[in-house]
Design an enzyme around this catalytic site. Structure first.
Site, PDB file in Angstrom:
ATOM      1  N   MET A 151     -34.774  46.397  32.410  1.00 53.48           N
ATOM      2  CA  MET A 151     -35.776  46.603  31.314  1.00 53.48           C
ATOM      3  C   MET A 151     -35.632  48.292  31.077  1.00 53.48           C
ATOM      4  O   MET A 151     -35.508  48.943  31.863  1.00 53.48           O
ATOM      5  CB  MET A 151     -37.164  46.301  31.582  1.00 53.48           C
ATOM      6  CG  MET A 151     -37.466  44.882  32.077  1.00 53.48           C
ATOM      7  SD  MET A 151     -37.321  43.830  30.779  1.00 53.48           S
ATOM      8  CE  MET A 151     -38.902  44.245  29.946  1.00 53.48           C
ATOM      9  N   GLY A 152     -36.014  48.623  29.848  1.00 56.16           N
ATOM     10  CA  GLY A 152     -35.992  50.076  29.424  1.00 56.16           C
ATOM     11  C   GLY A 152     -37.185  50.778  29.790  1.00 56.16           C
ATOM     12  O   GLY A 152     -37.733  50.387  31.093  1.00 56.16           O
ATOM     13  N   THR A 153     -38.034  51.359  29.046  1.00 56.69           N
ATOM     14  CA  THR A 153     -39.181  52.408  29.154  1.00 56.69           C
ATOM     15  C   THR A 153     -40.081  51.463  29.585  1.00 56.69           C
ATOM     16  O   THR A 153     -40.537  50.532  28.960  1.00 56.69           O
ATOM     17  CB  THR A 153     -39.637  53.090  28.015  1.00 56.69           C
ATOM     18  OG1 THR A 153     -39.693  52.291  26.838  1.00 56.69           O
ATOM     19  CG2 THR A 153     -38.326  54.066  27.622  1.00 56.69           C
ATOM     20  N   VAL A 154     -40.870  51.667  30.761  1.00 60.77           N
ATOM     21  CA  VAL A 154     -42.090  51.112  31.192  1.00 60.77           C
ATOM     22  C   VAL A 154     -41.890  49.735  31.261  1.00 60.77           C
ATOM     23  O   VAL A 154     -42.922  48.812  31.012  1.00 60.77           O
ATOM     24  CB  VAL A 154     -43.461  51.496  30.214  1.00 60.77           C
ATOM     25  CG1 VAL A 154     -44.658  50.983  30.965  1.00 60.77           C
ATOM     26  CG2 VAL A 154     -43.553  52.966  29.624  1.00 60.77           C
ATOM     27  N   GLY A 155     -40.692  49.231  31.577  1.00 64.22           N
ATOM     28  CA  GLY A 155     -40.249  47.889  32.206  1.00 64.22           C
ATOM     29  C   GLY A 155     -40.608  47.424  33.553  1.00 64.22           C
ATOM     30  O   GLY A 155     -40.535  48.360  34.507  1.00 64.22           O
TER      31      GLY A 155
END
Length: 132
Positions: A125-129
């Site tokens: 996942m990317g940001t805040v994943g």
């Protein structure tokens, strides 16, 4: 309150939870350090603030939000982002604050892999994943 305040408050909580790829529990760079990014924007005003490559900001979203409010710049990176956050009263943390054993293990595993065998995880996942 404003929607942007709710978003910032929510991301701040995620940044201190090691289950998420943000703040505490963030992945290491290939060099074994943490470089943190955050951005926030108000849709109705188009005001925005973003920081990248920060290494000492406990809650990067608070620095991005402060940058949006100050309005002199939209984007700061690296040491400039860290200095800005400090000037805004955001207390810096030691670089190892962001480290967790899970992320250290992940880094060691990647470092032992042959360069051509390193592939992106389809579940990453990317940001805040949240990661499995």
């Amino acid at each position: 309150g404003a929607a942007v305040d709710a978003v910032v408050a929510t991301v701040k909580i995620l940044e201190v939870c090691p289950l998420f790829n943000a703040g505490y529990g963030a992945v290491f760079t290939e060099d074994g350090v943490h470089e943190l990014d955050a951005a926030v924007m108000e849709g109705h005003t188009l005001n925005a603030g973003a920081i990248a490559g920060a290494r000492r900001i406990r809650n990067p979203i608070l620095a991005a939000h402060a940058l949006m409010r100050v309005g002199k710049s939209v984007f700061l990176a690296g040491e400039g982002a860290d200095r800005f956050a400090s000037r805004q009263g955001l207390q810096p943390v030691a670089a190892d604050y962001f480290s967790t054993e899970r992320r250290r293990d992940q880094l060691r595993e990647l470092q032992t892999m042959k360069p051509h065998s390193r592939e992106l995880d389809d579940n990453a996942m990317g940001t805040v994943g949240i990661l499995p």
